[in-house]
Structures are given as structure tokens and as C-alpha cells.
Scaffold this active site. Sequence first.
Site, short mmCIF file in Angstrom:
data_model
loop_
_atom_site.label_atom_id
_atom_site.label_comp_id
_atom_site.label_asym_id
_atom_site.label_seq_id
_atom_site.Cartn_x
_atom_site.Cartn_y
_atom_site.Cartn_z
N ASP A 293 85.35 67.95 54.26
CA ASP A 293 86.17 68.69 55.21
C ASP A 293 87.45 67.87 55.44
OD1 ASP A 293 87.15 70.51 57.03
OD2 ASP A 293 85.31 70.69 58.17
C1 NOJ Z 1 88.62 72.03 58.92
C2 NOJ Z 1 87.52 73.02 59.13
O1 NOJ Z 1 86.41 72.38 59.71
C3 NOJ Z 1 87.07 73.72 57.86
O2 NOJ Z 1 86.18 74.73 58.19
C4 NOJ Z 1 88.25 74.25 57.11
O3 NOJ Z 1 87.82 74.92 55.96
C5 NOJ Z 1 89.16 73.10 56.76
N1 NOJ Z 1 89.63 72.46 57.98
C6 NOJ Z 1 90.38 73.53 55.94
O4 NOJ Z 1 91.24 74.26 56.69
#
Ligand code: NOJ
Length: 732
Positions: A293
Amino acid sequence: MKYNMKKLVIAISVAAFLSACCNEEKVPVYRQADRPVCDRVEDLLDRMTFEEKVLQLNQYIIGLNTNVNNIGEEIKDVPGGIGSVIYFSDNVELRNELQRKAMEETRLGIPVLFGFDVIHGFRTVYPIPLAQGCSWNPELVTELCSVAAREARLSGTDWTFAPMIDVSRDGRWGRVAECFGEDPYANSVMGVASVNGYQGDDLYNTDKVAACLKHFVGYGMSQGGRDYTATDISMQSMWDTYLPPYKACIEAGAETVMSAFNDINGVPATANHLFLTEILKEKWGHKGFVVSDWNAVEQLIPQGYAADRKEAALKAFTAGVEMDMKDNCYREYFEELLNEGKITERQVDEAVARILSLKFRLGLFEKPYTEPLPESERILTADAYAAAERLAEESMVLLKNDGILPLGNPGRIAVIGPMAKDKFNIVGSWRCHGNAKDAQSIYEGLEAEFGSPALNYAPGCDFDGTDRSGFALAKAAALKSDVIVLCLGEKSAWSGENASRSTLALPSIQEELAAELASTGKPMVLVLSNGRPLELNRLAPMADAVLEAWQPGMKGGSPVAGILSGRVNPSGKLCITFPWSTGQVPIFYNSRQSSRPDQGQYQEIPSGPMYEFGHGLSYSEFVYSDLKADSEDITKGRDFKVQVSVTNSSDRDGYETVLWYVTDPFCSVTRPVKELRHFEKKFIKAGATEIFTFDVNPEKDLAYVDSEGNPLLESGEYRISVNEQTLKFNLK
Ligand code: NOJ
């Protein structure tokens, strides 16, 4: 001299022969579309330098600056050899410009993979996943995900960071909006439906995108409902609650997985070898790749698991994270880690191979660029809107109806509340490229349904704050009307990432407005638009009917109006429990059994939910009867059928969803009170009876998983229940 001459002639002939062969193979294997992907990957890897390989393992971001004149600025710092970018734009030219850099200005011309969060629609935004879960219509979810995939791919995105299948039982957590509710089976079925819609049968099609399951794993258990906090989850609960949706979606062919932000029992998910490698790849055989993430690799430092960025890179990579989202740790430290012998080139090759393989299967080497199409062919088509509207209709849940609905011809309607004319918040969080101007408000829906002369509008108050100055006008509008439609709810920013709330109640200003209107004695319908289960113990009693509309995306107004008028018969059922009070959280239907089921109650509030999982009213009346199995002799290794008759005893056609639960009352590992194992939604004409069937495979539907993930099936008593009916039997 003679001898040397001979040698020279031989050398020249060999060179001529080799050159002839090479000419035949002028196109390198990795560029030959008809060669198997594994050969293409192997050939390309052989040609890559270590630095080129490492670049493939990194993901940067572009597209935040949406001004077309800044394309050069946007791509200037992104190396052409980058593995992937999070593509914040829907500008095809920007994509093509970066892709041109990758294809033409790098040695090997490896295309970039463009990913983005397409969570509930790209431009045609449809209901949030939590609402989708309440539709119990996986086919429709597949249809909408394929609409989203098409809009995304035609606009330059190849990969979506969806579906989110984190089972969550804590409505305070803002991300509960992004999952399909509290049940593992529901998340599995809806997750698979989403993967099928995004990916289709063949990714090589230009209107499909790769899916990404997230957030692996246990993120839905964030402590106190606060985002990014640590989780403590027993391995038993991991296996029976949090892992099953992932397993189901991996089996359905999901291409990628995202590692989560949370710490799991002392080891952060992004550095967790047990889950990322031993379970996901070794046990389940996942062949795709794991992306961290956002900054999750670097965040191993504040999590207390890595001393610095280099150690973070090492720990995440060796645990099984192939792609580093955004924080550049891999690019910065892999050379050093290789030289120090902490990682091997072979490990890097394996990771790169997984990423390249997806790029080949998406057809990016053959079609790296996105053809610029006019918007009318790409997004917001009439079909897409229509599908979004159908899903919104099916996902709305009629929580309460004292008989006021359907309204029929209600006379004058006071349309009140901060959500009534709202076109922004109603779309929900993670709206991707959805634009409020393309959305329909509840008021617009009511206007089209009942005609504007019938409506008296007043906002009454804002979503929060203390300004009561609009109350008087709202009350006046109510007094000159025959019925009040009060539209309350949450701002979209109160859901999604980093958007937790400490209470499930709406801000008190909204409750005060409701009380003010209730004091008029006019009948009142409460319409709610929100991203989490709400605490309604004060609001619901003031209203004659309560409709949970969720955040329906672009097409919410007509479905609300249709349900209110009676044009649409509501069919949604809750996929998450609505507690009586926030203090009951976590509260969910499938908890393990209590040692004293009649005791352990709260002293000052009811202990049960306000609206339970599966609750949802219809204008039809459905009578369940004749629950039976096709055999008296139920044994392991043999499938059997259970069926129930459902009669629509009303004069309204309608949809009914039958939820089938299994209970194993005694087991070597205690099982939940009941567990959803099958569901089906059918249209039943007025006066007709439909048979609903559950084909039970004991090894799949009655078994449980132990704390090591082994499926086990014990002989003995089982119960299968639907609605209020239960069938008991003994498995031999
Ligand atoms: C953080 C989020 O937790 C995740 O769900 C998302 O896909 C990513 N950022 C990318 O934007």
C-alpha cells in the site's frame, strides 16, 4: 600464413552463418506476440540489467497536475523504465506521453503499467461496495465492474486497486464503506463478482483491467475503528473470517494483491512472510504479484519493524512484496542489498517476472498506447447510467415502514435536509473521476417522480455544526405539506481512508432538525445517505418510514423517488448490522456462542441490534414454507439438496433474497451462532411461489477451518436455517 588464411575463411563463414540465423530472429522473443508469456518473460529478463529490473519493482505517481500543458513537467522526473504508476489522471495524452518515453526512450521498450483506485466506478460512479453488498445481486455487481473496467481502460488505466474484501465489523472505521459488509461469505461472493467484472475472461481485451485484492490482510479489524492501527487477530479468526474472501478471489484468478497497513499480531502485514508468501503464494499458488500500500514499505519504520528505509525495503521484499508503491525504497537500496548478499538477483528476477507477466497478458507490449476516443464513446453512456440506477435500486434498504410507503399520490411533499439537493456527498468516497455535475440529487429524483409543484424544499441545516437558523423555514415547509421527506446523512469525506468516526450517530444538529419536524405531527419519511451503519435509536422512532439509500453514486435520486412512490419495490437487505448504540460495536450476527446466552446483557441499552444483518423490507409479503432436504440420510462425501418454498402472498411483484445459514452447534473448534453459506435472489410474481434451493456439499458448506487452515468436517448435528425456519440433521 596458409594456415592463418584457412582460419580466417572459417571464421568468416561462421560469422556469415550466425548473422543469417540472427536475421531470421531479428524480432526478439519477448516482442513476438504469439510466443507463450513465460518464454517472453524469460527472454526479456535475460536482456535486462539489474538496474532495469529494479525499476520494474517500483511504482511512482503521475497525473495529479491535470493541466494538459504540464504533461512535460509531469513526466520529466518519471524514469521511462518505471514498472508502474498510479495514474491520477484520465487524460489519454498524458498516459501516451509517458508510455512513449517508456517505449521509445528506453533500451528495451517495456511498457508502464497504469494503476488507479477504481472502487465503485470510473466516471459513471455507482453505489459504494457496502451498498452493493446489500443488493445480494452479484451478477449486477459484475456488470457494473465491467462498465468501470471499460471506462477505465479506454481512459488509460490498466489496473484497478479493487475490490476491497476486508471483512469489517466496526462501522466507526471509515473504510467499512469499501467492503461488502461483515460476513466472509458475502465478501467472497461479491469479491469474485467484482474480479470477474474487472478482468473478464481475457485481459488481452482492451476493455478489461487487472484487479487487486486489498488489503491483505486483517485491515478491517483496525483497533477502535481507527485507520492504520495495529490488529490482533487469532489464527483461528484469520482462517475462518478474514482469509476466505482472499482465497475465493485468488481462485477466481485475481491478478494482484495489495499488502495492508496494519500490523498483524506483531508483524506488519507489509513484511509478513507467513501471509504474503507461505499462505498467498505457496499454499494458494498465487502467480501474480503483491504491491505494497501507499508508503507501506517505509511505514515499517514508524511501525517499529525496520530501523531505516533500507531495512524496510529488505523486510518487505523478502516477505513477498514485489512492488513498492510510491516510496522508492526498492529503487534506492536494492543495489546495495544485492552487493551485501542480503537479496539475490534470482529473487529479483522472480519478482520482475510476475510483473512482466501481467504486462504481457494485458497486451501492453502490443498496445501500449490508449486510443483517444470521444467522451461519448468512452464514459457515462446511457447503458452505464441505467446499470448504475438498477444497482442503486437494488442496494437501498427499507429499514422501517409503518405503512406510509409507498406514498402513491401523497399531495404536497416537504423535501428537507442537507442531503436533499446534495450532488457531491451522495456520490460517496473514492469516487475516482466521478464528477458531481453528472450526479442526480434526491430532490431531482423526487421532482421527476412527483413534479416540482408538489415539492416544498428547505435545507433545514448543514450536515454538522450548530446553526439552527434554517429550522424555522423547514418547519414552515413541513406545515404546508402533507408528508415530509427528510434527507439526512454523512458527508462523503467521513468515509474512506483515514476517515474514522467515534460514533455511528449523525451529528446532533441533524437529529434536532428531525425532532423539530416531528413536532409538526406530519407523517415523515427519513431518507439516509451514508457510508457506514448508523445509530438510529433516536431518529428512527421519529419517522414513519426509514430508507437507507447509502451513497448511491451518480444515480441515487430516481431510485429513492421510485421506492417512495412505489414504482420500485425495495429489495435490499443489510450486509452489516445496525447497532442500537455505538457502544455495542463490534456487533455482528456471526459471533461465536456465549457461555451464557441469556446473560451478559447491557444494563442500560438493548443488547441486540437495531436492524440485524439480512434485514430489509419489501412492499411484497413473502411467506416461507416447506423447508426440507432431499434425503434423510446425510453423509460425508455426498451432496444433498435443501429447499424452501417462498410465496409472494401480496399483490405486488417483488424480489426476495433467501439467505441460507449453517449452524454447527458442537464442534472441536467453536463455530459462530450461524454462518451464511449460500444466498439467492429471485423475482416472485404476485401470488406466485418460487422454490429456492441450496445444493449442499458437506466438505465445502458444512466444514470449518482450523487454526492452521486445514478444512475439517465432523460428524454430528447440524442445522440449516432460512428466515425463521430450521432444519436439523445428523451428518454421518
Ligand atoms: C492507500 C489506500 O489504503 C489504498 O486502498 C489505495 O489503493 C492506495 N492508497 C492507492 O491510492
